[in-house]
Write an enzyme that holds these catalytic residues in place. Structure first.
Site, PDB file in Angstrom:
ATOM      1  N   PHE A 129       0.786  -1.222   0.000  1.00  0.00           N
ATOM      2  CA  PHE A 129       0.000   0.000   0.000  1.00  0.00           C
ATOM      3  C   PHE A 129       0.821   1.277   0.000  1.00  0.00           C
ATOM      4  CE2 PHE A 129      -3.028  -2.843   2.446  1.00  0.00           C
ATOM      5  CZ  PHE A 129      -3.716  -3.225   1.305  1.00  0.00           C
ATOM      6  N   ASP A 163      -0.279 -11.934   7.770  1.00  0.00           N
ATOM      7  CA  ASP A 163       0.610 -11.729   6.616  1.00  0.00           C
ATOM      8  C   ASP A 163       2.064 -11.957   7.008  1.00  0.00           C
ATOM      9  OD1 ASP A 163       1.078 -11.274   3.955  1.00  0.00           O
ATOM     10  OD2 ASP A 163       1.064  -9.092   4.097  1.00  0.00           O
TER      11      ASP A 163
END
Length: 825
Positions: A525, A639
């Site tokens: 991101f 993650d």
């Protein structure tokens, strides 16, 4: 005597608990000392290796374990550690009932701890030298060539290098840290310096100090200049050019204004004790006396007694906090100040709009607090009124507040303009009147809605009769206001979540990163830039790209999750910025970057040694165990992969990037959520949409294999039958040839095979059969044996299922970007 015989001698002495009778230390030197007998003495050319903790501490304080090298009846010296014992100090510790109850009273390397396998050596030239495990010089007495004959730990706890003539060449009493022991002196020019916190033993240069002067004893906090909060001064007329000193006796702390007097000029009484005792300057500014009683160390008094206890301590309520009867609050309203941590009011307050220094006083105003005073008052201006005092502060860029004291009328008083603000307190104990006016920043007028109305006014008037245009303009305003409201709600929400990290303005981070020049890399991101704060702290600033829903959700998740947790194996979130459309995260800087560049790249000049890899695996496990089992809410990272494991300068591993994490209550067995994470690290239960923390355990197993094998879990450059590491691992395990997967660490084959078995346990198809991370830690640390009769048929999912997970189209999967980071993602 040879070093080997030395070792045998001290080993026998320790096991048979010989009571040493070491030399006595006088006030400044040790004349005519007798160094014969069974004293804790070491000869030249003697070395000790820190092989780890030998005795676990049973005290309730911060000390965890010690490894003594010289024993006396009351004192010992050697290596000591706290917390998880990853680092050690060379120190002198006072013993309680036995070696299980030590307390550190002096340390050589409090700002530069060493690790296991560090070496302390008394060289043949008479230098006492401490080196870390890698041979790096950490500390030295710098006494080489000064005729040192040996090392002695005296019965007073003084570590002494002595000459052949029995004179002192060097002694630890000349280099005090944060404690005094009976018989020790504190000479003017020397000082005690507090530690940073209860668990961080390094000295805090901006913290508390206690020093002896030619006028008496003073305690101050390390502002610029230092501000005194306690003093016990001699009021006589004696003047001396010689050093005055304080001496800790059983029953008093004696202050000698002239050297070598018959009687002290002043004595601060202390309760006498028939057992070991010591004085320690705490990280909170208290100078406490402790004594051994029964089976524990108890406080035996506080030397610093203040008139308005406890509110007169500079940091009783942290910076800008207001103390009243021991309770802490913030000045003004939520628009002015907010607590640093709602659960710990004593940590202080921070300004909502940071104060900037500029030449225009029009950007500054005051928050006036009546009947509030400060722990210290040293007038900068006298015979002045309150308004003039405030004007003087406005003209002084470094001034943080105008503190005004007066008698009967505010038209004539004294003005103090401090450059730092520590704890304030209600004016309950003083005879004078007092007020504090805190300088605050005036936020720039950014009311875009009003500006929009002004700019749209003529247009609306011109198009008053045109309905269609009016409708379009109305729709634009509606959408704009809705968007602005959503941003305000998000920013307001973050301000009221407890335990939030520091909030930075966008301008602050522009300056810190030199306008985002040094780009470290790209991650999920956004991009990451290197920077430095005003105090020199190196940071990594992650700028989130775009302002879409997923970006905002990731930002809030990261701030809310990692902002409230602290662990040595989690990357620390220093602060954030949520200003207009800007979303930035400020992390501690990790100079060795992410783990993937150390295990995937074949171009590394020095690939990670097995000891480093083993330590990194343990660090990751500890970080996950904290998230899963020790936080107030269970946190699933979702993650875990090498790109999200960062390494500091000592290759300590820390988990980063909590943008996809999920918080669940302790009583929840699982949670339903959209699929998120990175292909290749996703557990098979993702296809059922019901997950637990065991998805992190599965990802951990994949990462362990990648660390051991030095390759990615899926490598397109390999032959087809070797592209999937997990399938290859299963096949090699069934063939009994696991070490075929390892190229550069064959000499550690047994340990590597055991580590691979741990990975196999974490990679089981059935999530219920995977171990919890605390169990993994116990196996890694050798407390529990690894399962040896493992059925590898339960290990891996099929290629079809691997491909299914990799091909699922969903928003939560992070992109597989190449990692070139030298800081957090």
């Amino acid at each position: 005597m040879s070093p080997f015989l030395n070792f045998i001698f001290f080993t026998i002495a320790i096991f048979f608990s010989f009571q040493f009778h070491p030399i006595s230390s006088q006030q400044f030197v040790i004349p005519n000392a007798n160094f014969s007998g069974n004293n804790p003495i070491a000869n030249l050319s003697t070395a000790w290796i820190n092989s780890g903790s030998e005795y676990r501490s049973q005290t309730s304080t911060e000390l965890s374990a010690i490894r003594p090298i010289l024993f006396g009846s009351t004192y010992a010296c050697g290596f000591s550690c706290n917390g998880n014992c990853e680092t050690y100090l060379f120190s002198v510790f006072i013993l309680g009932g036995d070696v299980s109850f030590p307390q550190v009273v002096w340390s050589a390397n409090r700002n530069n701890p060493v690790r296991v396998s560090a070496t302390l050596e008394l060289t043949s030239k008479g230098d006492l030298v401490l080196r870390d495990y890698d041979g790096r010089l950490v500390w030295s007495t710098n006494t080489a060539g000064m005729s040192v004959a040996g090392l002695n730990l005296t019965e007073l706890g003084n570590l002494v290098l002595f000459s052949a003539e029995n004179s002192v060449v060097w002694q630890s009493f000349d280099h005090p840290t944060d404690a005094l022991v009976p018989g020790q002196i504190l000479v003017s020019g020397k000082k005690l310096t507090s530690s940073v916190s209860r668990t961080n033993w390094s000295s805090d240069e901006g913290g508390f100090t206690v020093s002896m002067t030619n006028k008496g004893l003073i305690a101050s906090i390390g502002s610029d200049p230092p501000e005194v909060y306690y003093q016990n001064l001699y009021e006589g007329t004696k003047q001396s050019k010689e050093a005055s000193y304080a001496k800790f006796e059983n029953g008093s702390l004696d202050l000698y204004i002239n050297p070598y007097p018959t009687y002290p000029d002043m004595s601060i009484p202390i309760s006498q004790a028939n057992s070991p005792q010591y004085i320690k300057l705490g990280f909170d500014g208290h100078l406490r006396v402790f004594k051994w009683e029964g089976r524990q160390w108890n406080e035996n008094g506080d030397i610093i007694k203040l008139i308005a206890e406890p509110c007169s301590y500079p940091m009783i309520c942290g910076k800008y906090g207001i103390c009243s009867d021991g309770q802490c609050s913030c000045p003004g309203t939520l628009e002015n100040f907010r607590r640093i941590n709602d659960r710990q009011p004593n940590l202080g307050c921070s300004q909502v709009v940071p104060l900037t220094c500029n030449n225009s006083s029009s950007n500054h105003s005051f928050l006036d607090l009546e009947d509030v005073t400060y722990f210290v008052f040293e007038p900068d201006i006298s015979d002045i009124d309150m308004n003039s005092c405030k004007e003087a502060c406005l003209k002084n860029c470094s001034c943080k507040a105008a503190i005004f004291r007066y008698g009967s009328h505010p038209s004539n008083g004294d003005c103090y303009l401090p450059s730092q603000i520590f704890s304030l307190m209600n004016n309950e104990y003083t005879y004078y009147n007092s007020s504090v006016s805190i300088k605050i920043q005036i936020a720039p007028n950014e009311d875009k809605e009003e500006k929009m109305k002004v700019s749209l006014g003529p247009i609306v008037g011109t198009l008053a009769g045109i309905f269609c245009a009016s409708l379009i303009i109305g729709m634009i305003i509606f959408v704009w206001r809705r968007k602005k409201k959503v941003e305000e709600i998000e920013e307001h929400y973050l301000d009221h979540v407890s335990g939030m990290p520091a909030r930075f303005s966008y301008q602050d981070l522009e300056i810190a990163t030199n306008f985002f020049v040094n780009k470290l890399g790209e991650g999920g991101f956004g991009s990451i830039f290197e920077g430095s704060l005003k105090d020199g702290t190196r940071i990594a600033v992650k700028c989130l790209d775009g302002i879409g829903h997923m970006i905002k959700k990731s930002f809030v998740a990261e701030v809310e999750t990692i902002g409230r947790i602290h662990h040595v194996n989690l990357v620390r979130l220093i602060g954030f910025c949520a200003e207009k459309s800007n979303r930035l995260l400020v992390y501690e800087y990790m100079c060795n970057g992410s783990l993937d560049k150390w295990i995937y790249s074949r171009s590394q000049e020095t690939p990670l040694e097995w000891s480093f890899r083993r330590k990194i695996i343990l660090d990751i496990a500890k970080g996950l165990a904290y998230l899963h089992e020790d936080c107030w809410q269970k946190i699933i990272h979702l993650d875990i992969k090498p790109q999200n494991i960062l390494l500091d300068e000592n290759y300590n591993a820390k988990i980063a990037d909590f943008g996809l994490s999920k918080l669940i209550d302790r009583n929840q067995s699982g949670v339903v959520t959209t699929m998120r994470g990175t292909p290749g690290y996703l557990a098979p239960e993702w296809l059922s949409a019901v997950i637990t923390e065991k998805v992190d355990v599965y990802s951990f197993g994949v990462v362990v294999l990648e660390i051991l094998c030095g390759r990615k879990n899926f490598d397109q450059s390999k032959p087809e039958e070797e592209r999937h590491l997990l399938s290859l691992f299963k096949r090699k395990a069934e063939e009994g040839r696991l070490l075929d997967l390892v190229e550069d660490m064959q000499c550690n084959g047994a340990e590597i095979e055991e580590m691979m078995q741990i990975a196999a346990l974490c990679l089981q198809n059935d999530c219920a059969k995977r171990p919890c991370m605390s169990m993994v830690i116990r196996v890694l640390e050798g407390v529990r044996d690894v399962q040896t009769d493992f059925d590898y048929n339960n290990l891996l999912i099929s290629h079809n299922l691997i491909n299914t997970i990799q091909q699922v189209d969903y928003q939560g999967v992070t992109s597989l970007l190449p990692s070139v980071l030298s800081g957090p993602r």
